[in-house]
Design a protein around this motif. Structure first.
Motif, PDB file in Angstrom:
ATOM      1  N   ASP B 264      11.746   3.309  24.242  1.00 54.09           N
ATOM      2  CA  ASP B 264      12.539   4.524  24.059  1.00 54.09           C
ATOM      3  C   ASP B 264      13.239   4.841  25.370  1.00 54.09           C
ATOM      4  O   ASP B 264      12.603   4.937  26.416  1.00 54.09           O
ATOM      5  CB  ASP B 264      11.637   5.693  23.650  1.00 54.09           C
ATOM      6  N   VAL B 265      14.545   5.028  25.312  1.00 54.16           N
ATOM      7  CA  VAL B 265      15.312   5.206  26.553  1.00 54.16           C
ATOM      8  C   VAL B 265      14.946   6.505  27.271  1.00 54.16           C
ATOM      9  O   VAL B 265      15.162   6.623  28.481  1.00 54.16           O
ATOM     10  CB  VAL B 265      16.834   5.128  26.281  1.00 54.16           C
ATOM     11  N   GLY B 305      21.220   5.948  35.482  1.00 48.09           N
ATOM     12  CA  GLY B 305      22.409   5.531  36.224  1.00 48.09           C
ATOM     13  C   GLY B 305      22.236   4.170  36.870  1.00 48.09           C
ATOM     14  O   GLY B 305      23.221   3.439  37.074  1.00 48.09           O
ATOM     15  N   ASP B 306      21.018   3.808  37.188  1.00 49.85           N
ATOM     16  CA  ASP B 306      20.776   2.539  37.859  1.00 49.85           C
ATOM     17  C   ASP B 306      21.037   1.341  36.946  1.00 49.85           C
ATOM     18  O   ASP B 306      21.256   0.225  37.432  1.00 49.85           O
ATOM     19  CB  ASP B 306      19.337   2.503  38.397  1.00 49.85           C
TER      20      ASP B 306
ATOM     21  N   VAL C 284      13.845  17.334  31.519  1.00 51.18           N
ATOM     22  CA  VAL C 284      14.524  18.168  32.521  1.00 51.18           C
ATOM     23  C   VAL C 284      15.855  17.518  32.921  1.00 51.18           C
ATOM     24  O   VAL C 284      16.040  17.045  34.046  1.00 51.18           O
ATOM     25  CB  VAL C 284      13.608  18.404  33.732  1.00 51.18           C
ATOM     26  N   THR C 285      16.766  17.486  31.954  1.00 51.36           N
ATOM     27  CA  THR C 285      18.080  16.875  32.191  1.00 51.36           C
ATOM     28  C   THR C 285      19.207  17.726  31.624  1.00 51.36           C
ATOM     29  O   THR C 285      20.313  17.226  31.408  1.00 51.36           O
ATOM     30  CB  THR C 285      18.141  15.478  31.519  1.00 51.36           C
ATOM     31  N   HIS C 300      19.768  11.689  29.937  1.00 52.38           N
ATOM     32  CA  HIS C 300      19.962  10.501  30.768  1.00 52.38           C
ATOM     33  C   HIS C 300      19.212  10.745  32.072  1.00 52.38           C
ATOM     34  O   HIS C 300      19.641  11.524  32.918  1.00 52.38           O
ATOM     35  CB  HIS C 300      21.450  10.261  31.005  1.00 52.38           C
ATOM     36  N   ILE C 301      18.117  10.035  32.240  1.00 55.85           N
ATOM     37  CA  ILE C 301      17.146  10.407  33.263  1.00 55.85           C
ATOM     38  C   ILE C 301      17.541   9.954  34.667  1.00 55.85           C
ATOM     39  O   ILE C 301      18.266   8.988  34.839  1.00 55.85           O
ATOM     40  CB  ILE C 301      15.748   9.839  32.916  1.00 55.85           C
ATOM     41  N   VAL C 302      17.013  10.674  35.647  1.00 57.75           N
ATOM     42  CA  VAL C 302      17.175  10.258  37.038  1.00 57.75           C
ATOM     43  C   VAL C 302      15.954   9.424  37.439  1.00 57.75           C
ATOM     44  O   VAL C 302      14.944   9.401  36.750  1.00 57.75           O
ATOM     45  CB  VAL C 302      17.333  11.458  37.993  1.00 57.75           C
ATOM     46  N   GLY C 303      16.081   8.749  38.571  1.00 56.94           N
ATOM     47  CA  GLY C 303      15.004   7.888  39.048  1.00 56.94           C
ATOM     48  C   GLY C 303      14.298   8.491  40.248  1.00 56.94           C
ATOM     49  O   GLY C 303      14.725   9.515  40.804  1.00 56.94           O
TER      50      GLY C 303
END
Lengths: 364, 364, 364, 364
Positions: B264-265, B305-306, C284-285, C300-303
């Motif tokens: 799951d993304v 984003g990566d 939390v996006t 769209h998650i951050v790292g």
């Protein structure tokens, strides 16, 4: 016999025989308006049925269900036999004025289910089909949330029932067309079709594919389908006996304009409920939650077997006239309608066409 | 210009413009065999493109992409514009010998995608379509597991891409047929079709329903489909912009005779991998995991984003001749084939029939 | 040099060198009020520091940090070296008027941390310690929820930081007392102590046990502690490098009279928020969530690496005078106070007594 | 009376009265070597005990437990009364030669528990304390995994038992020192201490804090502790009745050099088992799993109430001489030792010192 009790005769001593026997024993102490009195259990093999009698606590055992449907001590006939033994004994029971509980699928085809329902209607008895997942507290809570309109306009329903035992299974009547009617469809798919009908609406059309992957199997090992409901909801249905990673994943989700609900039977006591944004995990064990008056303080979960206790308690109350079997229990009409959807799935898998569903009445 | 570098021109300054700009900046320090040199960014509005130029760090801005496709400093044209601006600029770029990266969906229809692919083939340039989920480490790991045959015979693939912003959304080109081609299908469904093709096989037939629930929308708000692959795998595909409870659930599962994988993304760094019985949650951040040589010690996750950084690094390596774009990147052929599946889904939703898919070649 | 920019010199080319280099590069395009100009990187080994220079994109490399603290081009000294190289270079940097960012733990003991803080205060520079988990969007959101009082009276805080690499690890300065000061405590425990201070209150007493299980290790492999805060909150703290099953589980929970929050860094983008009954999983996006103006549309998650970008952006804004480092960044005072708690944990593990914590001031 | 049966008398008609009554009824059909015959139930209030008699299915009711301990029909005395009614009736029962099952905590203090144990030993009867979580299939499986040494050298044990009903609770004996002895400690903490003893080893020292947050409560609302075991394992223990977000989270984790296990009673049928890297979620419903011979096909979960059925079945088998109560059931010695740990936790919370635990023998 006590005027406030009802004699019970059961056909079948397998998985369902065990589950139903326990349910009657447990329901008996939950102050049902009509006390169940176990009378007899029947089954093909004399040896096995006697063993089951002892193990499950029945006074008498017989290899002939015909004795049961004529037994004046029996007021409720519980048919937990294999699929090809649903029609005849159930029909004979209702013709003899017995109330009936029959395991799902009611018939191997919609036609067979229709015939059983029609006879039960004609006989005027109370009839219920064993769609026990309606009696999961979290599923009843889902129904309450939907009835209250909390989810707004409904858009989607998706459900799947995934098991994996079919990959390495020993031969069984469950893989034979004559005995089982269908495979994953009738065994697992029927449950999620019924849940869809209970929660969302009436299916009006399906498209589907079905496959038999395993050599020697005569019935579908899996199917996948799209489904359209009368109220515009669209979604997917899927069942498989070959889905590695899953032992008994029976899961559904409903999405509406103002929220969503999601459930998985492997976490039977949890309901995920979303508002317009996030899911909350509700542990359905609070005093105000469905069926919880029978059980424990919050946070102490019920088991899968307990759903049958709820089911039997509901049926006894219906026979006592406290409420109808519907909408919370599945009547034979519900079971017939479910069978029409299952038939349409098979038809579509063969025809490659969107198949619409025409529901017939009990009077023909 | 440095012989080991390549000039980049980009069309588009929206969501994808931001993501790609960052990806080029980040890929530049990951020792790519060909260093990207940002040349110019283009877009319709002079004001907006200038703002984007400053924010995203491009030396030049222009409102005319035609300047870019003729600019001799530019060796790689990156098309991140809206769907109706994919075909013409991309075709002009390849005709001028530029290598190309184009966002998905490549065309609004399979015909349009085929035309773009054919031109790129004719021009002999390197072409890649922006199916960035192929560059999620967990997805690449899933591919490696499948290539190794760890799952045995494959039975099922199910994928869905669920968002909910469409319920309350302001008007946008994304809801217009002319600009977008399709709705949830091209926007979200294309991703899961591509993942299915990358992981499982070639789709050969679909059945589908699609719906436009929200007034004013011209394209599908959701679709649900069954899918059959050339290797016998069957499953479901579903996408929606109206699925409350989900912000960006892009999830798939593959079941085989010896195991399963699920993803799951929203939990981008996790892959669930089942043996013949149980799922294990793998945090895909170990040194031996795909792309992890670029990043951190185990347990420190990468972001969405990566994935673009991985994608751009892959493309630069392909242009440098280190490997082909395929199979790990999506070529324009992949994008065209994906579009054929999407077209078949729409056709089936209209016809009510199982639609088979005929893939055409780039030369006609 | 541009009056709106600041030159940066960095010590250290390991894990933190990589993370900070990337953060400066990324923060530079997020419109910081003061643009970071990379000047030089330093490290012990000439070969390694040159490799790092190239890989991380620094113009110059040196093996002598003393050059950096005297370099007039450098306005910000970033110390990402090993623990025993925190004090002297950082003190020399502030004595030369540089603003400073130093990795945690600030000192190997509270005394050492106090000395560094005192020098920074005396110098009047901006100082921040690299407690990057304060810059996780979900952690900042937790702080906002707590500041708003949504949880009512606070009762409990429990946090643990569990890794497992220590079981099979090669020899490293991280296991040596002189170089590292402590083990799991300073490396992992310091993070959760800081989170407790950021979210809940000031620790006033602890009881603890600590263990060195692995032969050859000089420092604690794990510790477990109870903690009392100045506002009455009680709870547990625990860290380990030997906790199989966990790669990087950095998790905390706060329970109050009206709700609770829970977080795990392995699911960096999620915050579990309970009302008086149930937890909701918040991704939390959303645009209104902390730091999300820098990033992508919802879902769209951050790292993990992006937390350093937030950290560096915060520091640059603080140097530019837009806000103080505190409360959202950890000042050297915060780092010193954290060290007092860590020292008390070690003291208690040795004495077997509840150890109270006396915080000292920078002026002695 | 049937020589293969045993008469049962029960004290208590509350939560435990209901759970135990159901357990005897269910265990009776699971082919126990000794069949339980319900004789009588006792309780303070004539009205309530009569209601309980009817609801739970006991033939007789009495307000005087002294009648029961003298009743020759009764071979097994089951004490499910409040904590301050554990000692005297249990002691009188064993003095009269009854086998005994007593709910936890056995005594309100270690001294009281020791006295009860000593009397039971002297009487030579079979004694068991109702630590029902030992009879969760997943917990028994955890024990089997640990006994097999699959986790290698053990390092850590952490357990917590979190509820939240105490925040808004009505007055109850559970908050009174005289009646309850302690609060969260004896009610919840005793369970996790027992689990630690069952799975890991013998606690030898603790440090602790305890708090009474809610006005009017005389006992601890929560405690937090560190714990050291005789085999070197260290960890944390925590219990609270004020932990919002949790209804009944009873969770533990064990980490060893080669793996880990984790459990939460809210997901009673699941055991998380890690190898050297990842956790797998095992659904403890396979035929080879503990207790599953009593139940259903894989994937059909048991409930919390069913753990008492296992417990009672185990006790009946022990009385029949098939095995000892220990190690899988908790003897009164186990319950006494658990009480020593609980006492040490309270002592440490008061003294602020690491308290070691000296276990005494039954003979004084």
């Amino acid at each position: 016999m006590d005027p406030d009790s009802i004699g019970v005769g059961m056909l079948g001593y397998g998985f369902m025989g065990k589950a139903h026997s326990r349910a009657f024993r447990e329901a008996a102490v939950l102050s049902p308006p009509l006390a169940p009195e176990l009378v007899s259990i029947s089954g093909r093999s004399a040896e096995n049925v006697e063993a089951a009698r002892r193990e499950y606590g029945w006074p008498e055992a017989t290899t002939d269900w015909r004795e049961q449907v004529l037994d004046p001590r029996i007021g409720l006939f519980d048919n937990g036999g294999p699929n090809d033994l649903h029609a005849e004994p159930t029909i004979e029971a209702v013709r003899n004025g017995k109330h009936v509980l029959c395991e799902k699928p009611l018939g191997r085809t919609a036609d067979e289910a229709l015939a059983i329902w029609a006879e039960a209607e004609r006989a005027g008895v109370v009839h219920m089909c064993g769609f026990n997942y309606r009696f999961v507290p979290a599923v009843r809570l889902a129904r309450e949330i939907l009835e209250a309109g909390d989810l707004g306009d409904l858009y989607h329903f998706r459900a799947r029932y995934l098991q994996s035992w079919g990959i390495d299974a020993a031969p069984s009547w469950r893989f034979e067309r004559e005995a089982a009617g269908s495979g994953a469809l009738g065994d697992l798919g029927a449950h999620i079709v019924d849940i869809g009908r209970y929660l969302v609406g009436e299916p009006v059309a399906v498209t589907a594919v079905a496959r038999t992957f395993i050599e020697g199997h005569e019935v579908d090992d899996n199917f996948a389908a799209t489904v359209e409901f009368d109220n515009g909801v669209v979604g997917t249905l899927e069942a498989s006996r070959l889905a590695r990673g899953h032992i008994n994943q029976n899961t559904f989700e409903v999405n509406g304009s103002r929220g969503a609900i999601a459930f998985d039977v492997e976490r039977l006591n949890e309901l995920q409920v979303a508002d317009e944004r996030w899911f909350r995990r509700i542990l359905v064990t609070e005093p105000e939650h469905p069926f919880m008056r029978f059980w424990w303080p919050p946070g102490h979960i019920v088991g899968w077997g307990d759903t049958f206790t709820h089911e039997v308690h509901h049926l006894l109350s219906a026979i006592a006239g406290e409420h109808a079997v519907a909408p919370h229990g599945a009547t034979f009409e519900d079971a017939y309608r479910c069978a029409e959807v299952c038939d349409a799935i098979l038809r579509s898998a063969e025809s490659g066409r969107r198949e619409t569903i025409d529901y017939r009445g009990a009077s023909g």
